[in-house]
Design a protein around this motif. Structure first.
Motif: not given
Length: 551
Positions: A535-539
């Motif tokens: 999810r951090i990578s998505d952001h």
């Protein structure tokens, strides 16, 4: 007072209102047209003092207000972006830039075709059509500038027409004779009017309107103009209330510079008028006021430029530290950096906000490093650090969001509106990154409490995932910092690697669970950590996407 007199009073008030509105509309249009070029000027603030003079004149010519420029300088100094040495140059330049308005006002004396009543209606008409019907943003901004010019000149025409019937009235002749004979009264009158209406450009415009009707003599006009230059300092002085000592010194330098110049020129002109009383009592034209206004400000800058250091020292004697003053400046560096005074020029405010958004991203990256270290090492101490940094990042979000709302309410062009909108989204994404870091720290505490240790294979896979996600986040921050499309592409590549890696690592871990090489408790922590990292990578990908949309 007769109905006619009342009608003329209303006409003058209406003309003044249109003049001020037109000047503001023209300045808004010019600022929008300048766009990123205004932001690029921010880099010039680090150059030498002469560059500051040029910069101050340029900004003031665009925003049509030396008061606004000086207020912005107070904001920059308060934010720690600019030192007093740099501020002096910009303040001097602002006085030169403000002369542009007086030349615009005096255009009616340049020739018949330049009289406001001749071309102002056409400017408003053409500008209105461009603003309403053109789809191109540049043409719309040009239309706003034309409308501003037109309304400004129509306002001047109204003011002039309201005064014309009274130009032979004894009260005007007597008033200007008194003001001319007593330099102190003339300077005081000019300072008072300017201080009240908070605009030297407007007060000079009023004086020039009176001059157009042939009712102002040289000696009164000179002393009133000198007073107007002192009166324009009021806005910056008011603005400096609540600022730190250095910012107050910047406002003090403005007052010193204008006052010293007024005193020097006042003495010189008083002697000239004493030697030539016929010249002193002769009427002055609007163009002649523009000439004196320009000569005074340029000469004053040339005269005092070598003594800029002395002005800085003198201001330090004027402004003393106080216990209250020290308490006023206890706010965070970010709150000082996002000074509301800088909103006077939205382009600079956007640049400051962008830099603070980048700082927020760096804080989120730091939190990521601490959280992932806590996860791998089962460290409660590092998990506590994550919570403290998360609170700081939440504060970042609150302050930045509030400031961006204020910027969005200013006069912005389409590119700037898009940038501000994307900064809103970027702030939100960085805050979500930090939230996921907090989740990772909670998993670290759970690991420590339950004595969960990843297997050698699982730990190696987690480190690989962390490294790839960190790369995506770091490239996203660089992209927001203006590094270009290469950084955006790097984020996209890292995000694709993260997605593939997450899927692959999930399958491997499920296999370990199935073969009893890993306990269910270990498995839950591992999979939840993978999910938060993904999810951090998505952001990070979202942040890079906003940058791509602006290119």
């Amino acid at each position: 007072m007769s109905i006619t007199d009342l009608q003329m009073l209303f006409k003058f008030i209406g003309g003044l209102g249109m003049f001020l509105y037109g000047m503001n509309a023209m300045a808004d249009g010019l600022q929008k047209s300048a766009g990123h070029r205004m932001q690029q000027l921010l880099g010039a603030l680090t150059k030498n003092r002469l560059m500051g003079v040029i910069l101050g004149a340029g900004i003031t010519a665009i925003i049509q207000s030396s008061s606004a420029t000086t207020v912005m300088v107070v904001g920059f100094v308060n934010a720690g972006i600019m030192n007093l040495g740099q501020a002096v140059g910009i303040i001097m330049g602002a006085n030169i830039g403000t002369t542009v308005t007086s030349w615009i006002v005096s255009m009616s004396e340049w020739g018949e075709m330049l009289k406001p009543e001749f071309f102002a209606p056409a400017l408003v008409g053409v500008g209105a059509v461009m603003t309403l019907f053109c789809k191109n943003s540049k043409k719309k901004q040009a239309g706003e500038i034309l409308v501003g010019f037109g309304v400004l000149f129509i306002g001047l025409t109204f003011m002039s027409a309201s005064i014309t019937p009274y130009r032979d009235a004894p009260i005007f002749a007597q008033a200007f004779t008194v003001l001319g004979r007593n330099p102190f009264l003339g300077i005081l009158a000019g300072a008072a009017v300017t201080g009240i209406i908070q605009s030297s450009s407007a007060s000079v415009g009023i004086l020039q309107t009176l001059a157009l009707n042939g009712i102002v003599n040289w000696q009164s006009a000179i002393f009133i103009t000198l007073g107007q230059n002192i009166g324009t300092c009021v806005t910056a002085l008011i603005s400096s209330v609540g600022a730190n000592k250095t910012a107050k010194q910047a406002a003090g330098i403005h007052l010193l510079f204008n006052t010293v110049g007024a005193v020097i020129f006042g003495i010189v002109m008083y002697l000239i008028f004493k030697l030539n009383p016929v010249f002193a009592s002769s009427t002055i034209s609007s163009v002649e006021i523009s000439i004196f206004h320009t000569v005074f400000n340029v000469s004053n800058t040339i005269l005092l430029f070598p003594f800029a250091g002395l002005l800085v020292k003198a201001s330090s004697f004027m402004i003393r530290d106080s216990k209250k003053g020290k308490e006023e400046t206890k706010g965070s560096q970010m709150e000082r950096h996002l000074d509301e005074r800088i909103l006077e020029t939205p382009s600079f405010a956007i640049e400051n906000a962008t830099q603070e958004v980048i700082n927020m991203g760096k804080a989120a990256l730091e939190n990521f490093d601490i959280a992932t270290a806590a996860l791998l090492d089962n460290s409660r101490a590092e998990a506590e650090q994550v919570e403290k940094l998360e609170a700081k990042i939440n504060q970042y979000e609150k302050i930045l969001t509030s400031y961006l709302v204020k910027i969005n309410n200013q006069s912005l062009n389409e590119e700037q509106h898009l940038l501000v909108k994307n900064l809103f989204y970027t702030v939100s994404n960085f805050e979500r990154v930090s939230d996921h870091c907090e989740n990772l720290s909670e998993l670290a505490v759970e690991k420590a409490d339950k004595n969960i240790v990843f297997s050698v294979d699982a730990a190696g896979e987690m480190k690989e995932m962390i490294k790839t996600v960190r790369s995506a986040l770091e490239h996203a921050i660089n992209a927001r910092g203006g590094a270009g499309m290469s950084e955006v592409r790097a984020v996209v590549q890292s995000e694709e690697s993260v997605d593939m890696l997450e899927e692959e690592l999930r399958e491997r871990h499920i296999e370990r669970l199935s073969s009893h090489k890993c306990t269910p408790e270990n498995g839950i922590v591992f999979l939840e950590a993978l999910s938060n990292l993904e999810r951090i990578s998505d952001h990070a990908h979202n942040i890079a996407g906003f940058v791509r949309d602006e290119m």
